[in-house]
Design an enzyme around this catalytic site. Sequence first.
Site, PDB file in Angstrom:
ATOM      1  N   CYS A 174       0.869  -1.139   0.004  1.00  0.00           N
ATOM      2  CA  CYS A 174      -0.077   0.171   0.093  1.00  0.00           C
ATOM      3  C   CYS A 174       1.048   1.351  -0.040  1.00  0.00           C
ATOM      4  CB  CYS A 174      -0.947   0.022   1.314  1.00  0.00           C
ATOM      5  SG  CYS A 174      -1.917  -1.521   1.035  1.00  0.00           S
ATOM      6  N   HIS A 209      -3.977   7.244   2.940  1.00  0.00           N
ATOM      7  CA  HIS A 209      -4.267   5.767   2.532  1.00  0.00           C
ATOM      8  C   HIS A 209      -5.762   5.355   2.800  1.00  0.00           C
ATOM      9  CE1 HIS A 209      -4.029   1.853   1.167  1.00  0.00           C
ATOM     10  NE2 HIS A 209      -3.844   1.228   2.623  1.00  0.00           N
ATOM     11  N   ASN A 236     -10.259  -0.443  -0.392  1.00  0.00           N
ATOM     12  CA  ASN A 236      -8.690  -0.337  -0.124  1.00  0.00           C
ATOM     13  C   ASN A 236      -8.088  -0.776  -1.370  1.00  0.00           C
ATOM     14  OD1 ASN A 236      -5.923  -0.555   0.459  1.00  0.00           O
ATOM     15  ND2 ASN A 236      -6.292  -1.586   2.434  1.00  0.00           N
TER      16      ASN A 236
HETATM   17  O1  UT7 Z   1      -4.032  -1.337   3.575  1.00  0.00           O
HETATM   18  C1  UT7 Z   1      -3.047  -2.027   4.451  1.00  0.00           C
HETATM   19  C2  UT7 Z   1      -3.225  -2.049   5.805  1.00  0.00           C
HETATM   20  N1  UT7 Z   1      -4.567  -2.433   6.240  1.00  0.00           N
HETATM   21  C3  UT7 Z   1      -5.279  -1.929   7.037  1.00  0.00           C
HETATM   22  O2  UT7 Z   1      -4.850  -0.956   7.481  1.00  0.00           O
HETATM   23  C4  UT7 Z   1      -6.343  -2.682   7.736  1.00  0.00           C
HETATM   24  C5  UT7 Z   1      -6.366  -2.593   9.076  1.00  0.00           C
HETATM   25  N2  UT7 Z   1      -7.514  -3.542   9.871  1.00  0.00           N
HETATM   26  C6  UT7 Z   1      -8.720  -3.062   9.707  1.00  0.00           C
HETATM   27  O3  UT7 Z   1      -9.240  -2.059   8.809  1.00  0.00           O
HETATM   28  C7  UT7 Z   1      -9.767  -3.817  10.619  1.00  0.00           C
HETATM   29  O4  UT7 Z   1      -9.239  -4.603  11.537  1.00  0.00           O
HETATM   30  C8  UT7 Z   1     -10.881  -4.604   9.853  1.00  0.00           C
HETATM   31  C9  UT7 Z   1     -11.951  -3.828   9.029  1.00  0.00           C
HETATM   32  C10 UT7 Z   1     -10.141  -5.585   8.843  1.00  0.00           C
HETATM   33  C11 UT7 Z   1     -11.531  -5.578  10.964  1.00  0.00           C
HETATM   34  O5  UT7 Z   1     -12.212  -4.655  11.745  1.00  0.00           O
HETATM   35  P1  UT7 Z   1     -12.054  -4.989  13.413  1.00  0.00           P
HETATM   36  O6  UT7 Z   1     -12.818  -3.975  14.104  1.00  0.00           O
HETATM   37  O7  UT7 Z   1     -10.467  -4.976  13.838  1.00  0.00           O
HETATM   38  O8  UT7 Z   1     -12.650  -6.259  13.686  1.00  0.00           O
HETATM   39  P2  UT7 Z   1     -12.000  -7.850  14.232  1.00  0.00           P
HETATM   40  O9  UT7 Z   1     -11.159  -8.343  13.004  1.00  0.00           O
HETATM   41  O10 UT7 Z   1     -11.644  -7.590  15.506  1.00  0.00           O
HETATM   42  O11 UT7 Z   1     -13.472  -8.693  14.140  1.00  0.00           O
HETATM   43  C12 UT7 Z   1     -14.519  -8.231  15.084  1.00  0.00           C
HETATM   44  C13 UT7 Z   1     -15.717  -9.266  14.994  1.00  0.00           C
HETATM   45  C14 UT7 Z   1     -15.114 -10.869  14.866  1.00  0.00           C
HETATM   46  O12 UT7 Z   1     -16.000 -11.773  15.557  1.00  0.00           O
HETATM   47  P3  UT7 Z   1     -16.168 -12.182  17.150  1.00  0.00           P
HETATM   48  O13 UT7 Z   1     -14.833 -12.756  17.264  1.00  0.00           O
HETATM   49  O14 UT7 Z   1     -16.125 -10.758  17.757  1.00  0.00           O
HETATM   50  O15 UT7 Z   1     -17.154 -12.827  17.194  1.00  0.00           O
HETATM   51  C15 UT7 Z   1     -14.836 -11.177  13.344  1.00  0.00           C
HETATM   52  O16 UT7 Z   1     -15.052 -12.523  13.214  1.00  0.00           O
HETATM   53  O17 UT7 Z   1     -16.112  -9.222  13.411  1.00  0.00           O
HETATM   54  C16 UT7 Z   1     -16.235 -10.505  12.607  1.00  0.00           C
HETATM   55  N3  UT7 Z   1     -15.909 -10.137  11.385  1.00  0.00           N
HETATM   56  C17 UT7 Z   1     -16.895  -9.901  10.537  1.00  0.00           C
HETATM   57  N4  UT7 Z   1     -18.377  -9.791  10.838  1.00  0.00           N
HETATM   58  C18 UT7 Z   1     -18.908  -9.448   9.879  1.00  0.00           C
HETATM   59  C19 UT7 Z   1     -14.843 -10.036  10.571  1.00  0.00           C
HETATM   60  N5  UT7 Z   1     -15.244  -9.560   9.352  1.00  0.00           N
HETATM   61  C20 UT7 Z   1     -16.612  -9.789   9.392  1.00  0.00           C
HETATM   62  C21 UT7 Z   1     -17.427  -9.178   8.341  1.00  0.00           C
HETATM   63  N6  UT7 Z   1     -18.777  -9.349   8.499  1.00  0.00           N
HETATM   64  N7  UT7 Z   1     -16.793  -9.056   7.123  1.00  0.00           N
END
Ligand code: UT7
Length: 321
Positions: free
Chosen positions: A113, A248, A278
């Site tokens: 990125c 970004h 993204n």
């Molecule tokens: O560009 C390169 C750099 N990349 C980034 O900067 C990305 C950085 N990360 C992020 O943007 C975020 O971490 C994400 C958007 C990828 C994820 O958001 P989050 O708030 O960190 O969620 P999480 O991974 O902690 O997941 C929270 C919950 C989980 O369920 P439980 O364990 O709480 O039951 C996941 O299984 O959300 C669940 N989950 C989803 N639910 C519905 C994960 N993906 C999804 C989804 N839809 N698509």
Amino acid sequence: MIHSRIVGTGSHLPEKILTNFDLEKMVDTTDEWIRTRTGIERRHIAADGETTVDLAEHAARRACEAAGIKPTDVDFIAFGTTTPDLVFPNCGTLLQERLGCRGVPAFSVETACAGFMYALSIADKYVRCGDSKRALVVGAETLSRITDWSDRSTAILFADGAGAVVLAPSEEAGIVSTHLHSDGFYKDLLYCGSGVSKGFGEGKPLLSISMAGSEVFKVAVTTLGKAVDEALGVNGLGRGDIDWLVPHQANIRIIQAMARKLDLPLERVVITVQDHGNTSAASVPMALDVAVRDGRIKRGDLLLLEAFGGGFTWGSALIRY
Ligand code: UT7
């Protein structure tokens, strides 16, 4: 002292739009979850057979047109991408052939990125030392090709697109400073596990992006915060001195954290994540082009560009537009 300055911008998105509602039918997710956790509402996906260089060519031609030069006038191409058309020739060279600027240096940088930030920093130095007078800098990706469309944790994020700028020499500072960094110790948090020397094809499929999302999120916020401090500190500027943040476009919550850090209202932040998703190396030059073309960013404005991605790699640029 010669400086380099942005004299034209361009971008291009593939036609096909994939909305959050489309994704609801593909994986176990909801529009509400995607919007609140990421800010993304829709994203563009390349058509079958449409490549990174196809997208880049449109963006590059638009940037040349905005700069008032012919594509054959380009004398240097730096191309940021992690999704190249071929192993080689590199995307810079493939683009050169399309533009017709034969013989000039053309290459790609693969810093995920942060690819555009790296390409911009290198091109800036070539212009400043007098070796380039019309440098084309591109960030373009077809991330959809390395996205696992059955994995809800990544399928909702990544997308395709291309952005470009033309740099030319100037007596006044345009690109004021650029700052690049990387830390390979984080290689396991965000990666695509396929590679030529590791092997794929012949029974080994091309692997998809793997990301430890919440861990990447935390490091991104802290690291980009330091990158912002560095760009301001090196130039003796303070919070509030920046006219526009062009970040970004990975996650609206990361963007909001950077705006708070800079004391900028969100109205002074270029936000395209809702429409673009993204797009990795393409995200910053596309956002820049959107805000230049809709008239928000004006000549003389002070911009801070930043990006963070797999590696980790990251970078920032302070620019007097
Ligand atoms: O560009 C390169 C750099 N990349 C980034 O900067 C990305 C950085 N990360 C992020 O943007 C975020 O971490 C994400 C958007 C990828 C994820 O958001 P989050 O708030 O960190 O969620 P999480 O991974 O902690 O997941 C929270 C919950 C989980 O369920 P439980 O364990 O709480 O039951 C996941 O299984 O959300 C669940 N989950 C989803 N639910 C519905 C994960 N993906 C999804 C989804 N839809 N698509």
